[in-house]
Scaffold this active site. Structure first.
Site, PDB file in Angstrom:
ATOM      1  N   ASP A 204     -25.112 -25.366   8.067  1.00  0.00           N
ATOM      2  CA  ASP A 204     -25.169 -25.357   6.628  1.00  0.00           C
ATOM      3  C   ASP A 204     -26.639 -26.143   6.442  1.00  0.00           C
ATOM      4  OD1 ASP A 204     -24.745 -25.485   3.806  1.00  0.00           O
ATOM      5  OD2 ASP A 204     -22.850 -24.859   4.415  1.00  0.00           O
ATOM      6  N   HIS A 278     -27.292 -21.107   2.792  1.00  0.00           N
ATOM      7  CA  HIS A 278     -26.960 -22.136   3.475  1.00  0.00           C
ATOM      8  C   HIS A 278     -27.656 -22.576   4.826  1.00  0.00           C
ATOM      9  CE1 HIS A 278     -23.631 -23.033   0.762  1.00  0.00           C
ATOM     10  NE2 HIS A 278     -23.485 -22.082   0.465  1.00  0.00           N
ATOM     11  N   GLU A 356     -22.768 -17.375  -1.163  1.00  0.00           N
ATOM     12  CA  GLU A 356     -23.796 -18.196  -1.969  1.00  0.00           C
ATOM     13  C   GLU A 356     -25.336 -18.156  -1.621  1.00  0.00           C
ATOM     14  OE1 GLU A 356     -20.653 -21.767  -3.603  1.00  0.00           O
ATOM     15  OE2 GLU A 356     -21.947 -22.098  -1.866  1.00  0.00           O
TER      16      GLU A 356
HETATM   17  C1  ACM Z   1     -17.599 -21.400  -0.155  1.00  0.00           C
HETATM   18  O1  ACM Z   1     -16.747 -21.957  -0.758  1.00  0.00           O
HETATM   19  N1  ACM Z   1     -18.864 -21.359  -0.659  1.00  0.00           N
HETATM   20  C2  ACM Z   1     -17.361 -20.265   0.849  1.00  0.00           C
END
Ligand code: ACM
Length: 638
Positions: A204, A278, A356
């Protein structure tokens, strides 16, 4: 009529006689069927165990069990083969019992002959053992000898098998790093409640946690950041010269060890490499993976703000934390990463994240515009989908199947991809309707990073998820074919989870509820009984030194205003049979203080309400201090 009544009374008294004096069994998850046959089996000081000792999976299962008996009860075992008499028998069915499948078992405890667990496969024996452990006194969970325990097992006949094959927990080992030993401990705790899948979120913005030998900077650079403490997300930006001494990663040797440890306990590990969003840690290590000028100055995130989340829902990056989908180097990079990941993890799936992805930098990139033209991609959803499809090809070239968060539906799903539905059940339903496999993992029911109660007492996170809500989770929505729903999973993100004790607190008892959601038959679930069983499990967690939340005992608060401008407090509890006591005079309420029995008007000059819950004379909730100023805010009076 009289006869029928007599028969009814007669039947009732037989049932009563059967259950009288029997303490209830408190097995979590609730088995398919449990029959009490009367009496109990007393464990002798030395036990004979019959099993197929040549089968490593069976031997492991039995040894894990006998080690616990030895440690907590001082009971030693002697091994015999299945042709001999034994107090404990672990046997594989000669004729396959189709209904119980690969993970089901039959557990029989008789006062005279002892314990028999039979199953089609070693996994079933393992789950039979987990149930057997819950039939033993809680002290069985101790890591030291507990004297003066009556080591008895109630006589039962239990037939059991799971509703879903995917019974998962996601553990984010990036936002805070958890050692190999922590992960093993987490596995130990999961399996007691028949959870069988550990999803490790390995990469991440805040770190890269797995050694990739062909890309060493991922861990020499990407695994380390400036250490910060407090409320993650609002930290000051780290300076270029601050020491990057927080972090860590698993070597490939560590991963092999973890995989073996998990396999010995019938747990699959699902590795997640979260791309294209991420990805700041990867970019800090290899800036050429970005198409954004200046990416060579990027650092692994320490918890400072890097994204904006406006209420419109169109989030955007303050920096570009995405891998560039128009850059061929990215696909070479991913090929190397997935080659090594695929070799390390035997599980059939690899998780590519995909959630995201802030695309505000993509909008302006000439490289993306050129890619759209070349590949005839109409919008950024299709650019994202192009990326996902290429990742799927790479993952499949390593002999694995792809799974990703539900954003991978945007712009069109890759041909064979499975979807992990987190933004509610919607994405999962959509994927199942397109005949794709689905794991349900929605924020609404199973986000274990959310608080277990009110933020007035819980360590603050932006949302709450109480135990009762977790218990309402059904991974199979009405109208969806079970064929595509592999199961369910809860997610423990760790932005605000700094250590293992707190990871446990966030997990338990909510993972009890999860385990019934994914293992038990829906008609067997019962909230009132579940609460009793949860309470009966707490001493087991105490013996195993596992932290858990008692938030279920704390009241649920609601506030409103009346025409006179007064604040009205409405309280309730999710656990039945509790009394709520309160004060407005700043003193600590106890069971002799006023009992809440109807909505209360806050006295004009009060500044604080203190609240506590009791069951009879026993305090069960925590004392909660609620400032009146906060009540006004929640009532919309400010
Ligand atoms: C997530 O909670 N962004 C998968």
């Amino acid at each position: 009529m009289k006869k029928i009544l007599l028969l009814f009374v007669g039947l009732c008294s037989i049932t009563l006689a059967k259950t009288q004096g029997q303490t209830p069994l408190n097995i979590i998850p609730e088995p398919v069927s449990v029959e009490r046959v009367g009496g109990q089996f007393q464990l002798p000081a030395s036990l004979t165990i019959a099993a197929d000792w040549e089968n490593p999976a069976i031997r492991n299962t039995v040894m894990l069990f006998s080690k616990k008996l030895e440690t907590a009860a001082g009971i030693s075992e002697s091994k015999v083969d299945l042709r001999q008499n034994a107090a404990l028998r672990f046997q594989i069915n000669d004729i396959v019992d189709l209904q119980i499948g690969e993970e089901g078992y039959l557990l029989e405890v008789s006062p005279e002959t002892g314990v028999t667990i039979s199953a089609n496969q070693p996994a079933g024996l393992f789950y039979g053992v987990q149930t057997l452990l819950q039939l033993l006194p809680p002290a069985i969970e101790s890591s030291a000898l507990v004297p003066q325990v009556d080591w008895v097992i109630p006589a039962v006949k239990i037939r059991d098998y799971p509703r879903f094959g995917w019974r998962g927990m996601m553990f984010d080992v990036v936002r805070h790093f958890f050692s190999k030993e922590d992960v093993k401990q987490y596995i130990d705790q999961m399996v007691k409640y028949k959870l069988n899948l550990l999803h490790l979120h390995l990469t991440d913005d805040e770190g890269w946690r797995i050694e990739i030998k062909s890309l060493p900077r991922l861990t020499t650079v990407g695994a380390w950041r400036v250490n910060k403490t407090g409320t993650f997300g609002n930290f000051s930006k780290p300076g270029p010269n601050e020491p990057k001494d927080y972090g860590g990663f698993y070597t490939q040797e560590d991963i092999r060890e973890l995989v073996q440890y998990a396999q010995d306990r019938f747990v699959n590990i699902l590795p997640e490499v979260d791309v294209p969003g991420h990805s700041l840690a990867a970019i800090a290590a290899y800036p050429e993976l970005s198409c954004t000028p200046g990416a060579d100055k990027y650092q692994v995130r320490s918890g400072e703000k890097i994204m904006e989340w406006p209420p419109s829902g169109h989030f955007y990056g303050l920096l570009d934390n995405t891998l560039c989908p128009a850059n061929e180097k990215v696909y070479d990079f991913l090929d190397k990463v997935f080659t090594e990941v695929a070799q390390l993890f035997p599980f059939e799936y690899i998780h590519m994240g995909g959630d995201e992805t802030a695309r505000n930098f993509w909008e302006k990139m000439p490289e993306i515009k050129a890619l759209m033209k070349k590949e005839n991609l109409k919008n950024l959803d299709e650019v994202q989908s192009y990326f996902v499809k290429r990742v799927e090809k790479i993952v499949e070239s390593k002999g694995k199947k792809l799974i990703g968060w539900d954003e991978i539906l945007q712009g069109g799903l890759a041909p064979n991809a499975a979807v992990m539905s987190w933004r509610g059940l919607k994405g999962g339903i959509e994927a199942a309707q397109q005949n794709h496999e689905v794991v349900m993992s929605p924020t609404t029911y199973v986000y274990f990073d959310y608080m277990q109660g009110d933020k007035i007492i819980e360590p603050p996170v932006y949302a709450s998820l109480r135990l009762k809500k977790v218990y309402e989770f059904d991974p199979l929505p009405p109208g969806v074919s079970k064929k595509y729903i592999k199961g369910g999973q809860a997610n423990l993100w760790t932005e605000q989870v700094y250590n293992m004790r707190h990871a446990e607190y966030m997990t338990w008892p909510r993972a009890f509820a999860l385990s019934e959601d994914v293992w038990s038959q829906p008609e067997k679930k019962n909230w009132t009984r579940f609460v009793q069983k949860t309470e009966a499990q707490f001493p087991r967690l105490d013996f195993s030194k596992t932290k858990y939340a008692t938030s279920m005992y704390d009241p649920v608060f609601a506030f409103s205003g009346n025409a006179k401008g007064e604040i009205i407090v409405t309280l309730s509890t999710e656990v039945e049979g509790l009394s709520i006591h309160y004060s407005f005079d700043n003193s600590f309420p106890d069971q002799y203080y006023p009992v809440y029995d109807k909505p209360v008007i806050v006295p004009k000059d009060a500044s604080l309400m203190k609240v506590v819950t009791y069951r009879g004379d026993q305090q069960v909730g925590r004392i909660i201090s609620f400032p009146v100023a906060e009540m006004k805010k929640r009532a919309g009076m400010q």
